[in-house]
Design a protein around this motif. Structure first.
Motif, short mmCIF file in Angstrom:
data_model
loop_
_atom_site.label_atom_id
_atom_site.label_comp_id
_atom_site.label_asym_id
_atom_site.label_seq_id
_atom_site.Cartn_x
_atom_site.Cartn_y
_atom_site.Cartn_z
N PRO A 49 6.21 3.94 -13.51
CA PRO A 49 5.99 4.41 -12.14
C PRO A 49 4.60 4.15 -11.60
O PRO A 49 4.33 4.44 -10.44
N ARG A 50 3.71 3.58 -12.41
CA ARG A 50 2.38 3.29 -11.87
C ARG A 50 2.50 2.35 -10.69
O ARG A 50 1.60 2.17 -9.94
N ASP A 52 3.90 1.58 -1.14
CA ASP A 52 4.54 1.69 -2.45
C ASP A 52 3.56 2.30 -3.46
O ASP A 52 3.92 3.20 -4.24
N ALA A 53 2.33 1.83 -3.41
CA ALA A 53 1.32 2.35 -4.34
C ALA A 53 0.98 3.80 -4.04
O ALA A 53 0.83 4.63 -4.95
N ALA A 59 3.63 6.06 -5.26
CA ALA A 59 3.56 6.23 -6.71
C ALA A 59 2.45 7.21 -7.08
O ALA A 59 2.59 8.02 -7.99
N CYS A 60 1.33 7.14 -6.36
CA CYS A 60 0.23 8.08 -6.61
C CYS A 60 0.70 9.50 -6.34
O CYS A 60 0.36 10.44 -7.07
N ALA A 109 2.98 10.76 -9.18
CA ALA A 109 2.45 10.78 -10.54
C ALA A 109 1.58 12.02 -10.71
O ALA A 109 0.38 11.98 -10.51
N VAL A 158 0.84 -1.20 0.00
CA VAL A 158 0.00 0.00 0.00
C VAL A 158 0.87 1.25 0.00
O VAL A 158 0.61 2.21 -0.74
#
Lengths: 220, 368
Positions: A219-220, A191-192, A195-196, A199, A189
Protein backbone atom coordinates in the motif's frame (compact mmCIF):
# COMPACT_ATOMS: atom_id res chain seq x y z
CA UNK A 1 38.68 19.93 9.45
CA UNK A 2 36.68 22.35 11.48
CA UNK A 3 35.42 21.32 14.86
CA UNK A 4 31.94 22.59 14.11
CA UNK A 5 29.09 21.00 15.98
CA UNK A 6 25.75 20.19 14.43
CA UNK A 7 23.06 22.27 16.07
CA UNK A 8 19.38 21.76 15.30
CA UNK A 9 17.88 25.13 14.60
CA UNK A 10 14.95 26.62 16.48
CA UNK A 11 15.82 25.10 19.84
CA UNK A 12 15.67 26.38 23.39
CA UNK A 13 17.50 29.60 22.66
CA UNK A 14 14.78 31.04 20.47
CA UNK A 15 14.75 34.72 21.13
CA UNK A 16 12.36 37.61 21.06
CA UNK A 17 8.89 37.95 19.72
CA UNK A 18 9.01 36.54 16.23
CA UNK A 19 6.51 36.84 13.49
CA UNK A 20 4.85 33.65 12.33
CA UNK A 21 7.26 31.60 10.27
CA UNK A 22 10.35 33.18 11.78
CA UNK A 23 12.87 31.26 13.84
CA UNK A 24 15.55 33.11 15.79
CA UNK A 25 18.56 31.78 17.57
CA UNK A 26 21.59 33.11 19.36
CA UNK A 27 24.68 32.18 17.40
CA UNK A 28 28.45 32.62 17.56
CA UNK A 29 30.22 33.86 14.47
CA UNK A 30 33.42 35.34 13.13
CA UNK A 31 34.31 37.08 9.90
CA UNK A 32 36.89 36.13 7.32
CA UNK A 33 37.83 38.47 4.52
CA UNK A 34 38.85 37.79 0.94
CA UNK A 35 40.84 40.65 -0.58
CA UNK A 36 39.28 42.30 -3.60
CA UNK A 37 40.09 45.13 -5.94
CA UNK A 38 38.11 48.32 -6.34
CA UNK A 39 35.76 46.65 -8.80
CA UNK A 40 34.97 43.95 -6.29
CA UNK A 41 36.97 41.24 -8.02
CA UNK A 42 38.40 38.76 -5.57
CA UNK A 43 42.16 38.62 -5.29
CA UNK A 44 44.51 36.11 -3.83
CA UNK A 45 45.31 36.55 -0.17
CA UNK A 46 48.46 38.52 0.44
CA UNK A 47 47.99 41.06 -2.32
CA UNK A 48 47.50 43.83 0.20
CA UNK A 49 44.44 45.31 -1.43
CA UNK A 50 42.29 45.72 1.63
CA UNK A 51 40.21 43.21 3.46
CA UNK A 52 37.32 43.08 1.00
CA UNK A 53 33.86 41.78 1.74
CA UNK A 54 33.42 39.49 4.71
CA UNK A 55 32.23 35.94 4.81
CA UNK A 56 30.69 35.08 8.15
CA UNK A 57 31.57 31.71 9.65
CA UNK A 58 29.35 30.24 12.36
CA UNK A 59 30.98 28.39 15.21
CA UNK A 60 28.33 25.67 14.98
CA UNK A 61 27.05 23.95 11.87
CA UNK A 62 23.29 24.24 11.61
CA UNK A 63 20.91 21.55 10.46
CA UNK A 64 17.30 22.08 9.55
CA UNK A 65 17.92 25.63 8.33
CA UNK A 66 16.72 26.62 4.88
CA UNK A 67 20.06 27.13 3.15
CA UNK A 68 20.78 29.77 0.52
CA UNK A 69 17.73 31.76 1.52
CA UNK A 70 17.98 35.24 2.98
CA UNK A 71 18.12 35.46 6.75
CA UNK A 72 18.58 38.34 9.16
CA UNK A 73 21.50 38.77 11.55
CA UNK A 74 21.43 41.07 14.57
CA UNK A 75 25.12 41.87 15.09
CA UNK A 76 26.73 42.41 18.51
CA UNK A 77 26.53 46.20 18.23
CA UNK A 78 22.82 46.10 17.50
CA UNK A 79 22.90 46.58 13.73
CA UNK A 80 20.68 44.25 11.74
CA UNK A 81 21.47 43.08 8.26
CA UNK A 82 20.40 40.54 5.67
CA UNK A 83 22.61 37.58 4.91
CA UNK A 84 22.44 34.53 2.75
CA UNK A 85 23.27 31.14 4.28
CA UNK A 86 25.43 28.43 2.76
CA UNK A 87 25.70 24.93 4.18
CA UNK A 88 28.64 22.57 3.95
CA UNK A 89 29.61 19.24 5.45
CA UNK A 90 31.53 20.82 8.30
CA UNK A 91 30.26 24.36 8.66
CA UNK A 92 27.63 26.94 7.94
CA UNK A 93 28.51 30.28 6.31
CA UNK A 94 26.68 33.52 5.69
CA UNK A 95 27.40 36.09 3.03
CA UNK A 96 26.18 39.61 3.95
CA UNK A 97 23.76 41.21 1.53
CA UNK A 98 24.32 44.72 2.90
CA UNK A 99 26.91 46.71 4.87
CA UNK A 100 25.65 45.94 8.38
CA UNK A 101 28.36 43.28 8.74
CA UNK A 102 30.94 46.07 8.73
CA UNK A 103 29.94 46.70 12.37
CA UNK A 104 31.20 43.29 13.41
CA UNK A 105 34.24 43.61 15.68
CA UNK A 106 37.56 42.24 14.51
CA UNK A 107 37.86 38.51 14.96
CA UNK A 108 41.65 38.48 15.10
CA UNK A 109 42.59 37.09 18.51
CA UNK A 110 45.25 39.74 19.18
CA UNK A 111 43.09 42.73 18.40
CA UNK A 112 39.65 41.80 19.68
CA UNK A 113 38.71 45.03 21.36
CA UNK A 114 37.79 45.43 24.97
CA UNK A 115 34.31 46.80 25.44
CA UNK A 116 32.59 44.59 22.93
CA UNK A 117 30.31 41.86 24.21
CA UNK A 118 32.45 39.09 25.62
CA UNK A 119 33.67 36.90 22.80
CA UNK A 120 34.04 33.15 22.83
CA UNK A 121 37.54 31.93 21.98
CA UNK A 122 36.88 28.34 20.96
CA UNK A 123 39.30 26.76 18.51
CA UNK A 124 41.74 29.67 18.56
CA UNK A 125 39.25 32.11 17.02
CA UNK A 126 37.30 34.99 18.45
CA UNK A 127 33.58 34.32 18.06
CA UNK A 128 30.98 37.06 18.47
CA UNK A 129 27.47 36.55 19.71
CA UNK A 130 24.66 37.49 17.35
CA UNK A 131 21.06 36.54 16.69
CA UNK A 132 20.21 34.80 13.44
CA UNK A 133 16.63 34.83 12.24
CA UNK A 134 15.54 32.53 9.44
CA UNK A 135 12.21 32.29 7.70
CA UNK A 136 10.23 29.20 6.89
CA UNK A 137 9.77 28.77 3.17
CA UNK A 138 6.14 29.06 2.23
CA UNK A 139 4.48 26.08 0.65
CA UNK A 140 2.93 27.20 -2.61
CA UNK A 141 -0.87 27.03 -2.81
CA UNK A 142 -2.41 23.80 -4.01
CA UNK A 143 -3.63 24.21 -7.61
CA UNK A 144 -7.41 24.09 -7.96
CA UNK A 145 -7.51 20.94 -10.10
CA UNK A 146 -5.27 19.09 -7.66
CA UNK A 147 -7.33 20.29 -4.70
CA UNK A 148 -10.53 19.13 -6.39
CA UNK A 149 -9.08 15.73 -7.23
CA UNK A 150 -7.75 15.27 -3.70
CA UNK A 151 -11.10 16.20 -2.24
CA UNK A 152 -12.97 13.83 -4.55
CA UNK A 153 -10.67 11.01 -3.48
CA UNK A 154 -11.07 11.81 0.20
CA UNK A 155 -7.37 12.57 0.41
CA UNK A 156 -5.47 15.54 1.71
CA UNK A 157 -1.93 16.74 1.11
CA UNK A 158 -1.75 17.38 4.86
CA UNK A 159 -1.40 13.61 5.23
CA UNK A 160 1.98 13.89 3.53
CA UNK A 161 4.12 14.29 6.58
CA UNK A 162 7.08 16.27 5.29
CA UNK A 163 6.73 19.83 4.09
CA UNK A 164 9.28 19.22 1.34
CA UNK A 165 7.18 16.39 -0.01
CA UNK A 166 4.08 18.59 -0.12
CA UNK A 167 6.01 21.34 -1.90
CA UNK A 168 7.43 18.87 -4.39
CA UNK A 169 3.96 17.53 -5.20
CA UNK A 170 2.49 20.96 -5.78
CA UNK A 171 5.35 22.23 -7.92
CA UNK A 172 5.52 19.07 -9.98
CA UNK A 173 1.86 19.40 -10.91
CA UNK A 174 2.11 23.14 -11.53
CA UNK A 175 5.04 22.67 -13.93
CA UNK A 176 3.30 20.15 -16.19
CA UNK A 177 3.80 21.14 -19.83
CA UNK A 178 0.29 20.23 -21.02
CA UNK A 179 -3.14 19.09 -19.83
CA UNK A 180 -2.47 15.40 -20.45
CA UNK A 181 0.71 15.35 -18.39
CA UNK A 182 -0.90 17.53 -15.74
CA UNK A 183 -3.78 15.08 -15.36
CA UNK A 184 -1.33 12.19 -15.05
CA UNK A 185 0.67 14.02 -12.39
CA UNK A 186 -2.49 14.95 -10.48
CA UNK A 187 -3.55 11.30 -10.51
CA UNK A 188 -0.16 10.20 -9.20
CA UNK A 189 -0.21 12.73 -6.37
CA UNK A 190 -3.77 11.81 -5.40
CA UNK A 191 -2.89 8.12 -5.39
CA UNK A 192 0.10 8.77 -3.16
CA UNK A 193 -1.81 11.07 -0.81
CA UNK A 194 -4.58 8.52 -0.47
CA UNK A 195 -2.02 5.86 0.43
CA UNK A 196 -0.56 8.22 3.04
CA UNK A 197 -4.01 8.76 4.50
CA UNK A 198 -4.70 5.05 4.88
CA UNK A 199 -1.28 4.03 6.15
CA UNK A 200 -1.89 4.54 9.83
CA UNK A 201 0.94 2.36 10.96
CA UNK A 202 4.26 1.48 9.46
CA UNK A 203 4.44 -1.82 7.70
CA UNK A 204 6.03 -4.37 10.01
CA UNK A 205 9.45 -5.44 8.86
CA UNK A 206 9.32 -9.09 7.99
CA UNK A 207 11.31 -11.36 5.78
CA UNK A 208 8.51 -11.32 3.27
CA UNK A 209 8.38 -7.53 3.34
CA UNK A 210 11.92 -7.22 2.07
CA UNK A 211 11.96 -9.97 -0.46
CA UNK A 212 13.33 -8.88 -3.78
CA UNK A 213 9.93 -8.33 -5.37
CA UNK A 214 8.16 -7.09 -2.32
CA UNK A 215 6.37 -4.06 -3.67
CA UNK A 216 3.55 -5.63 -5.59
CA UNK A 217 0.36 -4.77 -3.73
CA UNK A 218 2.26 -2.86 -1.08
CA UNK A 219 0.00 0.00 0.00
CA UNK A 220 2.93 2.40 0.02
CA UNK B 1 33.58 -13.94 5.48
CA UNK B 2 30.43 -13.17 3.56
CA UNK B 3 27.64 -11.06 4.88
CA UNK B 4 25.36 -14.05 4.77
CA UNK B 5 27.57 -16.17 6.94
CA UNK B 6 27.66 -13.39 9.52
CA UNK B 7 24.02 -12.49 9.33
CA UNK B 8 21.93 -15.59 8.94
CA UNK B 9 18.84 -13.52 8.87
CA UNK B 10 16.07 -14.46 6.48
CA UNK B 11 15.75 -10.79 5.69
CA UNK B 12 19.35 -10.35 4.65
CA UNK B 13 19.18 -13.61 2.75
CA UNK B 14 16.18 -12.28 0.88
CA UNK B 15 17.90 -9.00 0.13
CA UNK B 16 20.80 -10.58 -1.65
CA UNK B 17 19.34 -13.92 -2.63
CA UNK B 18 19.62 -13.42 -6.37
CA UNK B 19 22.88 -11.52 -6.33
CA UNK B 20 25.11 -14.56 -6.73
CA UNK B 21 23.34 -15.61 -9.90
CA UNK B 22 24.30 -12.30 -11.44
CA UNK B 23 27.84 -12.37 -10.05
CA UNK B 24 27.07 -9.45 -7.75
CA UNK B 25 29.06 -9.48 -4.48
CA UNK B 26 27.07 -9.45 -1.25
CA UNK B 27 28.40 -6.02 -0.27
CA UNK B 28 27.31 -4.52 -3.58
CA UNK B 29 23.90 -6.16 -3.20
CA UNK B 30 23.43 -4.79 0.32
CA UNK B 31 24.42 -1.27 -0.67
CA UNK B 32 22.18 -1.49 -3.70
CA UNK B 33 19.27 -2.50 -1.47
CA UNK B 34 20.09 0.31 0.97
CA UNK B 35 19.98 2.80 -1.88
CA UNK B 36 16.70 1.49 -3.21
CA UNK B 37 14.81 0.97 0.04
CA UNK B 38 16.29 3.78 2.11
CA UNK B 39 16.50 4.07 5.85
CA UNK B 40 14.18 4.56 8.75
CA UNK B 41 15.60 7.39 10.86
CA UNK B 42 14.20 10.59 12.34
CA UNK B 43 16.98 12.60 10.68
CA UNK B 44 14.98 14.02 7.81
CA UNK B 45 14.14 13.22 4.24
CA UNK B 46 17.67 12.33 3.20
CA UNK B 47 20.82 11.40 5.07
CA UNK B 48 24.50 11.33 4.25
CA UNK B 49 26.49 8.52 5.87
CA UNK B 50 30.18 7.80 6.05
CA UNK B 51 29.57 4.08 6.23
CA UNK B 52 31.83 1.18 7.11
CA UNK B 53 30.31 -2.24 6.55
CA UNK B 54 31.31 -5.15 8.76
CA UNK B 55 32.48 -7.10 5.75
CA UNK B 56 33.90 -4.10 3.86
CA UNK B 57 35.39 -1.77 6.46
CA UNK B 58 36.61 0.92 4.08
CA UNK B 59 34.62 4.08 4.75
CA UNK B 60 32.41 5.06 1.85
CA UNK B 61 29.90 7.86 1.38
CA UNK B 62 26.29 6.80 1.07
CA UNK B 63 23.43 9.25 0.57
CA UNK B 64 20.00 7.70 0.89
CA UNK B 65 16.36 8.41 1.63
CA UNK B 66 15.98 8.54 5.38
CA UNK B 67 12.35 9.16 6.13
CA UNK B 68 10.87 5.88 4.98
CA UNK B 69 8.58 4.18 7.44
CA UNK B 70 9.04 0.59 6.39
CA UNK B 71 12.48 -0.18 4.99
CA UNK B 72 14.49 -3.17 6.20
CA UNK B 73 17.34 -0.84 7.16
CA UNK B 74 17.46 1.20 10.34
CA UNK B 75 20.11 3.39 11.88
CA UNK B 76 20.63 3.50 15.62
CA UNK B 77 21.47 6.66 17.54
CA UNK B 78 25.07 5.49 17.85
CA UNK B 79 25.39 4.95 14.11
CA UNK B 80 24.92 1.18 13.77
CA UNK B 81 23.22 0.17 10.57
CA UNK B 82 20.84 -2.76 10.90
CA UNK B 83 19.14 -4.90 8.28
CA UNK B 84 15.99 -6.14 9.99
CA UNK B 85 17.66 -5.96 13.35
CA UNK B 86 20.95 -7.52 12.28
CA UNK B 87 23.95 -5.17 12.47
CA UNK B 88 25.71 -4.94 9.14
CA UNK B 89 27.84 -1.83 9.50
CA UNK B 90 28.39 1.44 11.25
CA UNK B 91 28.19 5.04 10.12
CA UNK B 92 31.25 6.84 11.43
CA UNK B 93 29.52 10.08 10.56
CA UNK B 94 25.88 10.91 9.92
CA UNK B 95 24.51 14.16 8.53
CA UNK B 96 21.13 15.30 7.40
CA UNK B 97 21.71 15.95 3.72
CA UNK B 98 20.33 19.45 3.84
CA UNK B 99 23.68 21.21 3.66
CA UNK B 100 24.40 20.91 0.03
CA UNK B 101 25.94 24.17 -1.14
CA UNK B 102 29.03 22.20 -2.01
CA UNK B 103 31.24 19.40 -0.86
CA UNK B 104 34.71 18.00 -1.33
CA UNK B 105 35.18 14.65 -3.00
CA UNK B 106 37.78 12.14 -4.11
CA UNK B 107 39.91 11.82 -0.97
CA UNK B 108 43.25 10.44 -2.10
CA UNK B 109 46.70 10.55 -0.54
CA UNK B 110 45.55 12.99 2.14
CA UNK B 111 44.11 15.47 -0.36
CA UNK B 112 40.72 16.28 -1.79
CA UNK B 113 40.97 15.96 -5.59
CA UNK B 114 37.50 17.09 -6.57
CA UNK B 115 34.63 19.25 -5.45
CA UNK B 116 30.97 19.58 -6.28
CA UNK B 117 29.26 22.92 -6.05
CA UNK B 118 25.57 23.67 -6.31
CA UNK B 119 25.17 27.26 -7.48
CA UNK B 120 21.93 29.15 -7.36
CA UNK B 121 19.07 28.39 -9.64
CA UNK B 122 16.77 26.04 -7.80
CA UNK B 123 14.22 28.76 -7.14
CA UNK B 124 13.61 28.66 -10.88
CA UNK B 125 13.54 24.89 -10.99
CA UNK B 126 10.42 22.86 -10.41
CA UNK B 127 12.54 19.76 -10.24
CA UNK B 128 12.20 16.41 -11.87
CA UNK B 129 9.78 14.01 -10.24
CA UNK B 130 12.51 11.68 -9.00
CA UNK B 131 14.97 14.32 -7.83
CA UNK B 132 15.51 14.54 -4.06
CA UNK B 133 16.94 18.02 -4.46
CA UNK B 134 13.47 19.31 -5.18
CA UNK B 135 12.41 18.26 -1.68
CA UNK B 136 14.58 21.00 -0.24
CA UNK B 137 13.59 24.64 0.10
CA UNK B 138 14.30 26.59 -3.06
CA UNK B 139 17.31 28.83 -3.20
CA UNK B 140 16.91 32.54 -3.60
CA UNK B 141 19.46 33.90 -6.07
CA UNK B 142 20.19 37.22 -4.42
CA UNK B 143 23.95 37.24 -4.86
CA UNK B 144 25.72 37.84 -8.11
CA UNK B 145 27.03 34.62 -9.58
CA UNK B 146 30.64 35.65 -8.98
CA UNK B 147 30.06 36.37 -5.28
CA UNK B 148 28.08 33.19 -4.96
CA UNK B 149 30.88 31.14 -6.50
CA UNK B 150 33.44 32.75 -4.20
CA UNK B 151 31.25 32.02 -1.19
CA UNK B 152 30.97 28.38 -2.24
CA UNK B 153 34.72 28.09 -2.71
CA UNK B 154 35.36 29.91 0.58
CA UNK B 155 33.19 27.33 2.31
CA UNK B 156 35.08 24.46 0.72
CA UNK B 157 38.41 26.09 1.56
CA UNK B 158 37.51 26.37 5.23
CA UNK B 159 36.96 22.61 5.35
CA UNK B 160 40.35 21.66 3.99
CA UNK B 161 42.79 19.83 6.22
CA UNK B 162 45.68 21.88 7.62
CA UNK B 163 47.94 22.97 4.79
CA UNK B 164 45.36 22.02 2.20
CA UNK B 165 44.59 24.17 -0.80
CA UNK B 166 41.87 24.24 -3.40
CA UNK B 167 44.62 24.42 -5.98
CA UNK B 168 44.98 20.66 -5.57
CA UNK B 169 41.53 20.16 -7.07
CA UNK B 170 41.57 18.34 -10.38
CA UNK B 171 37.86 18.70 -10.98
CA UNK B 172 35.07 21.05 -9.96
CA UNK B 173 31.64 19.68 -10.83
CA UNK B 174 28.60 21.90 -11.09
CA UNK B 175 25.48 20.07 -10.09
CA UNK B 176 21.81 20.99 -9.66
CA UNK B 177 22.41 24.34 -11.33
CA UNK B 178 19.31 24.04 -13.49
CA UNK B 179 20.23 26.62 -16.11
CA UNK B 180 17.24 27.34 -18.24
CA UNK B 181 19.03 28.15 -21.47
CA UNK B 182 22.23 27.26 -23.23
CA UNK B 183 23.44 30.84 -23.04
CA UNK B 184 22.82 30.99 -19.30
CA UNK B 185 24.87 27.83 -18.84
CA UNK B 186 27.70 29.18 -21.03
CA UNK B 187 27.83 32.48 -19.13
CA UNK B 188 27.92 30.60 -15.84
CA UNK B 189 30.75 28.38 -17.02
CA UNK B 190 32.78 31.38 -18.19
CA UNK B 191 32.24 33.01 -14.81
CA UNK B 192 33.25 29.87 -12.98
CA UNK B 193 36.45 29.60 -15.01
CA UNK B 194 37.20 33.27 -14.25
CA UNK B 195 36.65 32.72 -10.53
CA UNK B 196 38.76 29.57 -10.52
CA UNK B 197 41.57 31.33 -12.39
CA UNK B 198 41.45 34.22 -9.90
CA UNK B 199 42.14 31.65 -7.20
CA UNK B 200 44.70 29.82 -9.34
CA UNK B 201 42.65 26.64 -9.48
CA UNK B 202 43.25 24.84 -12.77
CA UNK B 203 40.69 22.10 -12.37
CA UNK B 204 38.57 20.59 -15.10
CA UNK B 205 35.05 21.95 -14.89
CA UNK B 206 32.31 19.34 -15.18
CA UNK B 207 28.72 20.38 -15.73
CA UNK B 208 25.69 18.16 -15.27
CA UNK B 209 23.20 19.57 -17.73
CA UNK B 210 20.99 18.96 -20.72
CA UNK B 211 20.71 22.53 -21.99
CA UNK B 212 24.11 22.52 -23.74
CA UNK B 213 23.26 21.18 -27.17
CA UNK B 214 24.75 23.16 -30.03
CA UNK B 215 28.01 22.69 -31.89
CA UNK B 216 28.75 26.38 -31.31
CA UNK B 217 28.35 25.95 -27.57
CA UNK B 218 30.73 23.01 -27.48
CA UNK B 219 33.31 24.92 -29.55
CA UNK B 220 32.97 27.92 -27.25
CA UNK B 221 33.52 25.76 -24.18
CA UNK B 222 36.54 24.11 -25.76
CA UNK B 223 38.07 27.48 -26.59
CA UNK B 224 37.20 29.50 -23.49
CA UNK B 225 36.45 27.15 -20.59
CA UNK B 226 38.33 23.89 -21.18
CA UNK B 227 39.35 21.61 -19.65
CA UNK B 228 35.65 20.86 -19.52
CA UNK B 229 33.47 17.79 -19.20
CA UNK B 230 29.79 17.48 -20.00
CA UNK B 231 27.66 14.98 -18.11
CA UNK B 232 24.51 15.01 -20.18
CA UNK B 233 21.60 14.55 -17.76
CA UNK B 234 19.87 11.87 -19.79
CA UNK B 235 18.13 10.33 -16.74
CA UNK B 236 15.68 8.06 -18.55
CA UNK B 237 14.23 7.08 -21.89
CA UNK B 238 10.56 6.55 -21.14
CA UNK B 239 7.83 8.90 -19.83
CA UNK B 240 10.18 11.85 -20.12
CA UNK B 241 7.47 14.50 -20.30
CA UNK B 242 5.82 12.98 -17.23
CA UNK B 243 8.97 12.59 -15.13
CA UNK B 244 11.25 15.41 -16.17
CA UNK B 245 11.18 19.16 -16.07
CA UNK B 246 10.62 20.71 -19.46
CA UNK B 247 14.22 21.77 -20.10
CA UNK B 248 15.24 18.11 -19.91
CA UNK B 249 12.16 16.48 -21.39
CA UNK B 250 12.43 18.32 -24.69
CA UNK B 251 15.72 16.61 -25.48
CA UNK B 252 14.85 13.36 -27.22
CA UNK B 253 16.83 10.26 -26.22
CA UNK B 254 17.52 9.43 -29.85
CA UNK B 255 19.32 12.77 -30.23
CA UNK B 256 21.64 12.18 -27.30
CA UNK B 257 24.33 9.96 -28.85
CA UNK B 258 24.94 12.46 -31.65
CA UNK B 259 25.01 15.28 -29.12
CA UNK B 260 27.69 13.54 -27.06
CA UNK B 261 29.64 12.72 -30.22
CA UNK B 262 29.55 16.39 -31.19
CA UNK B 263 30.70 17.47 -27.74
CA UNK B 264 33.39 14.82 -27.72
CA UNK B 265 35.32 16.66 -30.41
CA UNK B 266 36.78 18.99 -27.80
CA UNK B 267 35.35 18.06 -24.44
CA UNK B 268 35.13 15.13 -22.07
CA UNK B 269 31.73 13.53 -22.31
CA UNK B 270 29.50 11.31 -20.26
CA UNK B 271 25.92 11.12 -19.03
CA UNK B 272 23.76 10.54 -15.99
CA UNK B 273 21.13 7.83 -15.98
CA UNK B 274 18.64 6.77 -13.32
CA UNK B 275 18.30 3.00 -13.17
CA UNK B 276 14.75 2.12 -12.19
CA UNK B 277 12.62 4.29 -14.43
CA UNK B 278 12.88 2.35 -17.71
CA UNK B 279 12.34 -1.27 -18.62
CA UNK B 280 15.41 -3.46 -19.03
CA UNK B 281 14.87 -3.51 -22.80
CA UNK B 282 14.81 0.29 -22.92
CA UNK B 283 17.84 0.53 -20.66
CA UNK B 284 19.88 -1.90 -22.76
CA UNK B 285 18.96 -0.25 -26.04
CA UNK B 286 19.90 3.17 -24.67
CA UNK B 287 23.18 2.04 -23.16
CA UNK B 288 24.14 0.37 -26.43
CA UNK B 289 24.06 3.68 -28.29
CA UNK B 290 25.28 5.96 -25.47
CA UNK B 291 28.22 4.11 -23.99
CA UNK B 292 30.35 4.32 -27.17
CA UNK B 293 30.25 8.12 -26.83
CA UNK B 294 31.67 8.55 -23.32
CA UNK B 295 35.17 9.52 -22.23
CA UNK B 296 34.23 9.38 -18.53
CA UNK B 297 32.36 6.47 -16.97
CA UNK B 298 28.67 7.38 -16.82
CA UNK B 299 26.89 8.07 -13.58
CA UNK B 300 24.38 5.21 -13.54
CA UNK B 301 22.41 5.87 -10.38
CA UNK B 302 19.98 3.73 -8.47
CA UNK B 303 16.57 5.35 -8.33
CA UNK B 304 15.85 6.30 -4.72
CA UNK B 305 12.15 6.68 -3.97
CA UNK B 306 12.01 9.19 -1.14
CA UNK B 307 8.25 9.23 -0.78
CA UNK B 308 5.05 7.69 -1.95
CA UNK B 309 4.80 9.74 -5.11
CA UNK B 310 8.26 8.55 -6.09
CA UNK B 311 7.28 4.94 -5.35
CA UNK B 312 4.82 5.27 -8.19
CA UNK B 313 7.48 6.34 -10.66
CA UNK B 314 9.37 3.03 -10.57
CA UNK B 315 9.21 0.86 -13.63
CA UNK B 316 7.37 -2.29 -12.47
CA UNK B 317 10.43 -4.36 -13.36
CA UNK B 318 12.57 -2.19 -11.13
CA UNK B 319 10.69 -3.21 -8.00
CA UNK B 320 12.94 -6.27 -8.02
CA UNK B 321 16.59 -6.07 -7.03
CA UNK B 322 17.30 -8.41 -9.95
CA UNK B 323 16.56 -5.51 -12.30
CA UNK B 324 19.56 -3.63 -10.91
CA UNK B 325 21.81 -6.70 -10.91
CA UNK B 326 20.92 -7.16 -14.56
CA UNK B 327 21.50 -3.47 -15.32
CA UNK B 328 25.05 -3.88 -13.99
CA UNK B 329 25.60 -6.78 -16.31
CA UNK B 330 24.17 -4.94 -19.30
CA UNK B 331 26.55 -2.01 -18.84
CA UNK B 332 29.53 -4.26 -18.12
CA UNK B 333 28.89 -6.37 -21.21
CA UNK B 334 28.54 -3.39 -23.52
CA UNK B 335 31.68 -1.71 -22.17
CA UNK B 336 33.59 -4.98 -22.45
CA UNK B 337 32.46 -5.44 -26.05
CA UNK B 338 33.59 -1.87 -26.76
CA UNK B 339 36.97 -2.61 -25.24
CA UNK B 340 36.53 0.41 -23.01
CA UNK B 341 39.10 0.85 -20.25
CA UNK B 342 36.68 2.97 -18.22
CA UNK B 343 35.44 1.72 -14.85
CA UNK B 344 33.18 3.29 -12.23
CA UNK B 345 34.83 5.94 -10.09
CA UNK B 346 33.34 5.25 -6.69
CA UNK B 347 33.73 8.79 -5.38
CA UNK B 348 31.84 10.23 -8.31
CA UNK B 349 28.47 8.57 -7.68
CA UNK B 350 27.04 7.98 -4.20
CA UNK B 351 24.18 5.81 -5.45
CA UNK B 352 26.04 3.71 -7.94
CA UNK B 353 25.16 0.24 -9.16
CA UNK B 354 28.74 -0.75 -8.28
CA UNK B 355 30.49 -0.71 -4.93
CA UNK B 356 33.35 -3.21 -4.83
CA UNK B 357 33.41 -5.04 -8.14
CA UNK B 358 32.95 -4.24 -11.82
CA UNK B 359 32.94 -6.86 -14.58
CA UNK B 360 34.55 -9.35 -12.25
CA UNK B 361 37.36 -7.05 -11.18
CA UNK B 362 37.79 -5.37 -7.82
CA UNK B 363 37.19 -1.63 -7.86
CA UNK B 364 39.94 0.45 -6.35
CA UNK B 365 40.45 4.14 -5.76
CA UNK B 366 38.79 6.73 -3.54
CA UNK B 367 35.38 5.80 -2.19
CA UNK B 368 34.30 9.23 -0.99
Amino acid sequence: MSAAVNVPFGGAETTGAMLAGEVGRAVWLRATYRPQDAAGTALDAGTGCGRGRPVLVFRDRFVGVPMRRPAVLAYPGGARGRVRLFGFDDLTLAVPLDTAADTLPDSTPDTATIGNPSPDRAGGFVWWRAVLTTFDPRTPPVPADLATALSAAGADLASVSMAGHRRHAVLWVAAAPNARIRAARVATVVDAARACSTAVTAVAVTGQAVSSCRRGGDPR
Amino acid sequence: MSVLSRCRSGVVDALVSDAGQYGVPDVDALLLALNLYGLCTPLGARVRLQLSLITSPEVRTVVVAAGRSDPPFTLSDDGWLYAAGVPIGRAVRTDADDAVSGYLRCWKHGTWWAATINPAGRSRCTGCAFCPTSLEPPADPVLTLERELHALLDGLELQLPPGGTLRSLHEVAVSTACYRTENAALEAMVMLRKVLRSRRINARIVLLSSVLRSREAFRFLAEHVAPFGLFLTAECVSRRDFLLKNTKADLLPEAMPALLAEAGAGLDTSFTYIAGLDTTVQLEKFMTVMLPQVTLFPSVQIFQPHKRIMDRLLSPEAECLGYYYNARRVVENIMTDLGSPLTPELWRCYRSLWATEYAGHALTGPTR
